[in-house]
Design a protein around this motif. Structure first.
Motif, PDB file in Angstrom:
ATOM      1  N   ILE A  59      -2.634 -44.628  42.483  1.00  0.00           N
ATOM      2  CA  ILE A  59      -1.294 -44.054  42.698  1.00  0.00           C
ATOM      3  C   ILE A  59      -1.439 -42.578  42.632  1.00  0.00           C
ATOM      4  O   ILE A  59      -0.848 -41.798  43.398  1.00  0.00           O
ATOM      5  N   SER A  60      -2.151 -41.946  41.742  1.00  0.00           N
ATOM      6  CA  SER A  60      -2.384 -40.473  41.680  1.00  0.00           C
ATOM      7  C   SER A  60      -3.142 -39.982  43.126  1.00  0.00           C
ATOM      8  O   SER A  60      -2.538 -38.980  43.540  1.00  0.00           O
ATOM      9  N   ILE A  61      -3.944 -40.529  43.848  1.00  0.00           N
ATOM     10  CA  ILE A  61      -4.558 -40.159  45.075  1.00  0.00           C
ATOM     11  C   ILE A  61      -3.313 -40.276  46.047  1.00  0.00           C
ATOM     12  O   ILE A  61      -3.199 -39.413  46.785  1.00  0.00           O
ATOM     13  N   ALA A  62      -2.664 -41.343  46.018  1.00  0.00           N
ATOM     14  CA  ALA A  62      -1.481 -41.607  46.782  1.00  0.00           C
ATOM     15  C   ALA A  62      -0.460 -40.399  46.793  1.00  0.00           C
ATOM     16  O   ALA A  62      -0.095 -40.022  48.009  1.00  0.00           O
ATOM     17  N   LEU A  63       0.062 -40.156  45.863  1.00  0.00           N
ATOM     18  CA  LEU A  63       0.881 -39.293  45.501  1.00  0.00           C
ATOM     19  C   LEU A  63       0.481 -38.013  45.921  1.00  0.00           C
ATOM     20  O   LEU A  63       1.169 -37.050  46.374  1.00  0.00           O
ATOM     21  N   THR A  64      -0.925 -37.581  45.579  1.00  0.00           N
ATOM     22  CA  THR A  64      -1.429 -36.243  45.928  1.00  0.00           C
ATOM     23  C   THR A  64      -1.380 -35.935  47.326  1.00  0.00           C
ATOM     24  O   THR A  64      -1.066 -35.026  47.911  1.00  0.00           O
ATOM     25  N   LEU A  65      -1.702 -37.099  48.098  1.00  0.00           N
ATOM     26  CA  LEU A  65      -1.841 -36.946  49.594  1.00  0.00           C
ATOM     27  C   LEU A  65      -0.431 -36.824  50.035  1.00  0.00           C
ATOM     28  O   LEU A  65      -0.205 -36.122  50.931  1.00  0.00           O
ATOM     29  N   LEU A  66       0.484 -37.592  49.484  1.00  0.00           N
ATOM     30  CA  LEU A  66       2.030 -37.511  50.189  1.00  0.00           C
ATOM     31  C   LEU A  66       2.792 -36.291  49.759  1.00  0.00           C
ATOM     32  O   LEU A  66       3.166 -35.588  50.812  1.00  0.00           O
ATOM     33  N   VAL A  67       2.410 -35.578  48.734  1.00  0.00           N
ATOM     34  CA  VAL A  67       3.139 -34.265  48.160  1.00  0.00           C
ATOM     35  C   VAL A  67       2.364 -33.163  49.242  1.00  0.00           C
ATOM     36  O   VAL A  67       2.946 -32.294  49.846  1.00  0.00           O
ATOM     37  N   ASN A  68       1.047 -33.105  49.533  1.00  0.00           N
ATOM     38  CA  ASN A  68       0.377 -32.283  50.269  1.00  0.00           C
ATOM     39  C   ASN A  68       0.548 -32.185  51.867  1.00  0.00           C
ATOM     40  O   ASN A  68       0.937 -31.349  52.358  1.00  0.00           O
ATOM     41  N   ILE A  69       1.142 -33.711  52.294  1.00  0.00           N
ATOM     42  CA  ILE A  69       1.543 -33.794  53.525  1.00  0.00           C
ATOM     43  C   ILE A  69       2.791 -33.275  53.800  1.00  0.00           C
ATOM     44  O   ILE A  69       3.156 -32.698  54.759  1.00  0.00           O
ATOM     45  N   ILE A  70       3.768 -33.531  52.771  1.00  0.00           N
ATOM     46  CA  ILE A  70       5.147 -32.733  52.693  1.00  0.00           C
ATOM     47  C   ILE A  70       5.142 -31.333  52.800  1.00  0.00           C
ATOM     48  O   ILE A  70       5.769 -30.840  53.406  1.00  0.00           O
ATOM     49  N   LYS A  71       4.193 -30.852  51.991  1.00  0.00           N
ATOM     50  CA  LYS A  71       4.192 -29.288  51.816  1.00  0.00           C
ATOM     51  C   LYS A  71       3.951 -28.783  53.112  1.00  0.00           C
ATOM     52  O   LYS A  71       4.320 -27.746  53.367  1.00  0.00           O
ATOM     53  N   ARG A  72       2.782 -29.620  53.686  1.00  0.00           N
ATOM     54  CA  ARG A  72       2.569 -28.654  55.207  1.00  0.00           C
ATOM     55  C   ARG A  72       3.708 -29.118  56.124  1.00  0.00           C
ATOM     56  O   ARG A  72       3.597 -28.060  57.229  1.00  0.00           O
ATOM     57  N   ILE A  73       4.126 -30.116  56.141  1.00  0.00           N
ATOM     58  CA  ILE A  73       5.433 -30.205  57.042  1.00  0.00           C
ATOM     59  C   ILE A  73       6.357 -28.926  56.807  1.00  0.00           C
ATOM     60  O   ILE A  73       6.886 -28.537  57.875  1.00  0.00           O
ATOM     61  N   PHE A  74       6.958 -29.088  55.674  1.00  0.00           N
ATOM     62  CA  PHE A  74       7.758 -27.933  55.476  1.00  0.00           C
ATOM     63  C   PHE A  74       7.078 -26.635  54.741  1.00  0.00           C
ATOM     64  O   PHE A  74       7.887 -25.812  54.353  1.00  0.00           O
TER      65      PHE A  74
END
Length: 74
Positions: A59-74
């Motif tokens: 869960i930690s790895i998935a959330l970290t990847l998701l947050v990093n992807i969202i930060k790069r998009i916006f």
């Protein structure tokens, strides 16, 4: 509070709603989750202990990847 905070709260609520709907309708497909190899389970006659360490790491790895992807998009 600013409008920005309201947008974040609405977005978080929508994400939680979608996750809740997915879990409600497809709970049978997620039985493996929480029972992964490496999760610590101990049961005795009067005591039980469960520590899902591998599940928490995933869960930690998935959330970290998701947050990093969202930060790069916006």
């Amino acid at each position: 509070m600013s409008q920005e905070t309201g947008k974040y709260l609405i977005t978080g609520g929508i994400i939680l709603l979608i996750l809740g709907i997915i879990i409600y309708f497809f709970h049978n497909q997620f039985r493996w989750f929480g029972n992964l190899p490496g999760d610590i389970k101990f049961k005795s006659e009067n005591f039980s202990f469960y520590f899902p360490i591998v599940t928490m790491i995933i869960i930690s790895i998935a959330l970290t990847l998701l947050v990093n992807i969202i930060k790069r998009i916006f």
